[in-house]
Motif scaffolding. Structure first.
Motif, PDB file in Angstrom:
ATOM      1  N   LYS A  40      -4.438  -8.020   8.262  1.00  0.00           N
ATOM      2  CA  LYS A  40      -3.106  -8.515   7.899  1.00  0.00           C
ATOM      3  C   LYS A  40      -2.913  -8.597   6.385  1.00  0.00           C
ATOM      4  N   CYS A  41      -3.825  -9.254   5.708  1.00  0.00           N
ATOM      5  CA  CYS A  41      -3.630  -9.433   4.268  1.00  0.00           C
ATOM      6  C   CYS A  41      -3.934  -8.158   3.484  1.00  0.00           C
ATOM      7  N   GLY A  42      -4.926  -7.395   3.934  1.00  0.00           N
ATOM      8  CA  GLY A  42      -5.293  -6.175   3.216  1.00  0.00           C
ATOM      9  C   GLY A  42      -4.225  -5.097   3.249  1.00  0.00           C
ATOM     10  N   THR A  43      -3.443  -5.058   4.327  1.00  0.00           N
ATOM     11  CA  THR A  43      -2.359  -4.086   4.409  1.00  0.00           C
ATOM     12  C   THR A  43      -1.053  -4.658   3.850  1.00  0.00           C
ATOM     13  N   SER A  44      -0.944  -5.968   3.817  1.00  0.00           N
ATOM     14  CA  SER A  44       0.252  -6.620   3.285  1.00  0.00           C
ATOM     15  C   SER A  44       0.407  -6.388   1.782  1.00  0.00           C
ATOM     16  N   ILE A  45      -0.695  -6.201   1.093  1.00  0.00           N
ATOM     17  CA  ILE A  45      -0.633  -5.961  -0.358  1.00  0.00           C
ATOM     18  C   ILE A  45       0.291  -4.778  -0.640  1.00  0.00           C
ATOM     19  N   GLY A  46      -0.038  -3.647  -0.038  1.00  0.00           N
ATOM     20  CA  GLY A  46       0.739  -2.428  -0.270  1.00  0.00           C
ATOM     21  C   GLY A  46       2.139  -2.504   0.285  1.00  0.00           C
ATOM     22  N   ALA A  47       2.301  -3.171   1.425  1.00  0.00           N
ATOM     23  CA  ALA A  47       3.638  -3.298   2.018  1.00  0.00           C
ATOM     24  C   ALA A  47       4.566  -4.053   1.074  1.00  0.00           C
ATOM     25  N   ASN A  48       4.063  -5.110   0.456  1.00  0.00           N
ATOM     26  CA  ASN A  48       4.893  -5.875  -0.475  1.00  0.00           C
ATOM     27  C   ASN A  48       5.117  -5.151  -1.792  1.00  0.00           C
ATOM     28  N   VAL A  49       4.137  -4.392  -2.238  1.00  0.00           N
ATOM     29  CA  VAL A  49       4.338  -3.559  -3.430  1.00  0.00           C
ATOM     30  C   VAL A  49       5.450  -2.552  -3.147  1.00  0.00           C
ATOM     31  N   GLU A  50       5.396  -1.944  -1.989  1.00  0.00           N
ATOM     32  CA  GLU A  50       6.426  -0.968  -1.612  1.00  0.00           C
ATOM     33  C   GLU A  50       7.794  -1.643  -1.519  1.00  0.00           C
ATOM     34  N   GLU A  51       7.838  -2.827  -0.937  1.00  0.00           N
ATOM     35  CA  GLU A  51       9.105  -3.564  -0.853  1.00  0.00           C
ATOM     36  C   GLU A  51       9.637  -3.896  -2.243  1.00  0.00           C
ATOM     37  N   SER A  52       8.749  -4.138  -3.189  1.00  0.00           N
ATOM     38  CA  SER A  52       9.194  -4.476  -4.545  1.00  0.00           C
ATOM     39  C   SER A  52       9.987  -3.331  -5.172  1.00  0.00           C
ATOM     40  N   GLU A  53       9.700  -2.124  -4.773  1.00  0.00           N
ATOM     41  CA  GLU A  53      10.423  -0.962  -5.291  1.00  0.00           C
ATOM     42  C   GLU A  53      11.884  -0.973  -4.858  1.00  0.00           C
ATOM     43  N   GLY A  54      12.170  -1.602  -3.740  1.00  0.00           N
ATOM     44  CA  GLY A  54      13.538  -1.692  -3.257  1.00  0.00           C
ATOM     45  C   GLY A  54      14.151  -3.064  -3.488  1.00  0.00           C
ATOM     46  N   ALA A  55      13.571  -3.798  -4.406  1.00  0.00           N
ATOM     47  CA  ALA A  55      14.041  -5.165  -4.668  1.00  0.00           C
ATOM     48  C   ALA A  55      15.513  -5.178  -5.062  1.00  0.00           C
ATOM     49  N   GLN A  56      16.200  -6.210  -4.631  1.00  0.00           N
ATOM     50  CA  GLN A  56      17.633  -6.340  -4.904  1.00  0.00           C
ATOM     51  C   GLN A  56      17.913  -7.000  -6.253  1.00  0.00           C
ATOM     52  N   ARG A  58      15.702  -8.783 -10.040  1.00  0.00           N
ATOM     53  CA  ARG A  58      14.443  -9.019 -10.760  1.00  0.00           C
ATOM     54  C   ARG A  58      13.642 -10.139 -10.084  1.00  0.00           C
ATOM     55  N   ALA A  59      14.330 -11.173  -9.637  1.00  0.00           N
ATOM     56  CA  ALA A  59      13.661 -12.284  -8.960  1.00  0.00           C
ATOM     57  C   ALA A  59      13.017 -11.815  -7.663  1.00  0.00           C
ATOM     58  N   ASP A  60      13.691 -10.963  -6.934  1.00  0.00           N
ATOM     59  CA  ASP A  60      13.155 -10.406  -5.688  1.00  0.00           C
ATOM     60  C   ASP A  60      11.921  -9.556  -5.990  1.00  0.00           C
ATOM     61  N   PHE A  61      11.988  -8.749  -7.045  1.00  0.00           N
ATOM     62  CA  PHE A  61      10.852  -7.921  -7.461  1.00  0.00           C
ATOM     63  C   PHE A  61       9.654  -8.814  -7.795  1.00  0.00           C
ATOM     64  N   LYS A  62       9.889  -9.846  -8.592  1.00  0.00           N
ATOM     65  CA  LYS A  62       8.816 -10.767  -8.975  1.00  0.00           C
ATOM     66  C   LYS A  62       8.212 -11.444  -7.746  1.00  0.00           C
ATOM     67  N   ALA A  63       9.058 -11.804  -6.790  1.00  0.00           N
ATOM     68  CA  ALA A  63       8.573 -12.472  -5.577  1.00  0.00           C
ATOM     69  C   ALA A  63       7.660 -11.547  -4.772  1.00  0.00           C
ATOM     70  N   LYS A  64       8.041 -10.295  -4.629  1.00  0.00           N
ATOM     71  CA  LYS A  64       7.233  -9.337  -3.865  1.00  0.00           C
ATOM     72  C   LYS A  64       5.894  -9.080  -4.553  1.00  0.00           C
ATOM     73  N   ILE A  65       5.908  -8.957  -5.867  1.00  0.00           N
ATOM     74  CA  ILE A  65       4.666  -8.755  -6.623  1.00  0.00           C
ATOM     75  C   ILE A  65       3.782  -9.992  -6.494  1.00  0.00           C
ATOM     76  N   SER A  66       4.385 -11.155  -6.530  1.00  0.00           N
ATOM     77  CA  SER A  66       3.641 -12.411  -6.374  1.00  0.00           C
ATOM     78  C   SER A  66       2.980 -12.492  -4.997  1.00  0.00           C
ATOM     79  N   ILE A  67       3.712 -12.120  -3.975  1.00  0.00           N
ATOM     80  CA  ILE A  67       3.139 -12.105  -2.618  1.00  0.00           C
ATOM     81  C   ILE A  67       1.978 -11.118  -2.550  1.00  0.00           C
ATOM     82  N   SER A  68       2.150  -9.949  -3.140  1.00  0.00           N
ATOM     83  CA  SER A  68       1.070  -8.952  -3.151  1.00  0.00           C
ATOM     84  C   SER A  68      -0.176  -9.514  -3.822  1.00  0.00           C
ATOM     85  N   TYR A  69       0.017 -10.206  -4.936  1.00  0.00           N
ATOM     86  CA  TYR A  69      -1.111 -10.807  -5.642  1.00  0.00           C
ATOM     87  C   TYR A  69      -1.824 -11.837  -4.760  1.00  0.00           C
ATOM     88  N   LYS A  70      -1.052 -12.716  -4.122  1.00  0.00           N
ATOM     89  CA  LYS A  70      -1.645 -13.728  -3.237  1.00  0.00           C
ATOM     90  C   LYS A  70      -2.405 -13.072  -2.080  1.00  0.00           C
TER      91      LYS A  70
END
Length: 118
Positions: A40-56, A58-70
């Motif tokens: 779950k967590c190992g694949t979530s990293i990339g999924a959230n990075v990918e979602e960050s590319e479609g962020a709506q 800057r705050a959304d982008f930062k949130a997705k990157i933050s989730i990926s880091y966690k």
């Protein structure tokens, strides 16, 4: 953008490795609980990075990157635990830990860059 492409590539390749080690752990080691957490967590990293590319925003982008880091930090925990409980050899764990740490470091640098540009 170069860092995003790098992290996209690294996190996708890492997700493939995570899926494969998950398959190994359930088939060969008959381990179903810890390996599911790692999946779950190992694949979530990339999924959230990918979602960050479609962020709506800057705050959304930062949130997705933050989730990926966690998720990368959580992945490191599960790898260490799988090694400590003899489901992964030290050699296997170290290989995964190196990749997970590299990814975590890149994501951390992206977060720092975002903070300094605020």
């Amino acid at each position: 953008m170069a860092k995003i492409n790098l992290i996209q590539d690294k996190s996708f390749a890492f997700a493939i490795r995570i899926v494969r080690v998950y398959q190994y752990l359930i088939k060969e080691k008959k381990e179903f609980i810890l390996s599911k957490q790692l999946l779950k967590c190992g694949t979530s990293i990339g999924a959230n990075v990918e979602e960050s590319e479609g962020a709506q925003s800057r705050a959304d982008f930062k949130a997705k990157i933050s989730i990926s880091y966690k998720e990368s930090r959580e992945t490191i925990f599960w790898i260490k635990l799988l090694e400590a409980t003899d489901y992964l050899s030290t050699k296997e764990a170290n290989s995964f830990l190196k990749d997970a740490t590299d990814i975590s470091n890149i994501l951390g640098k992206i977060q720092l860059t975002l903070k300094t540009q605020a």
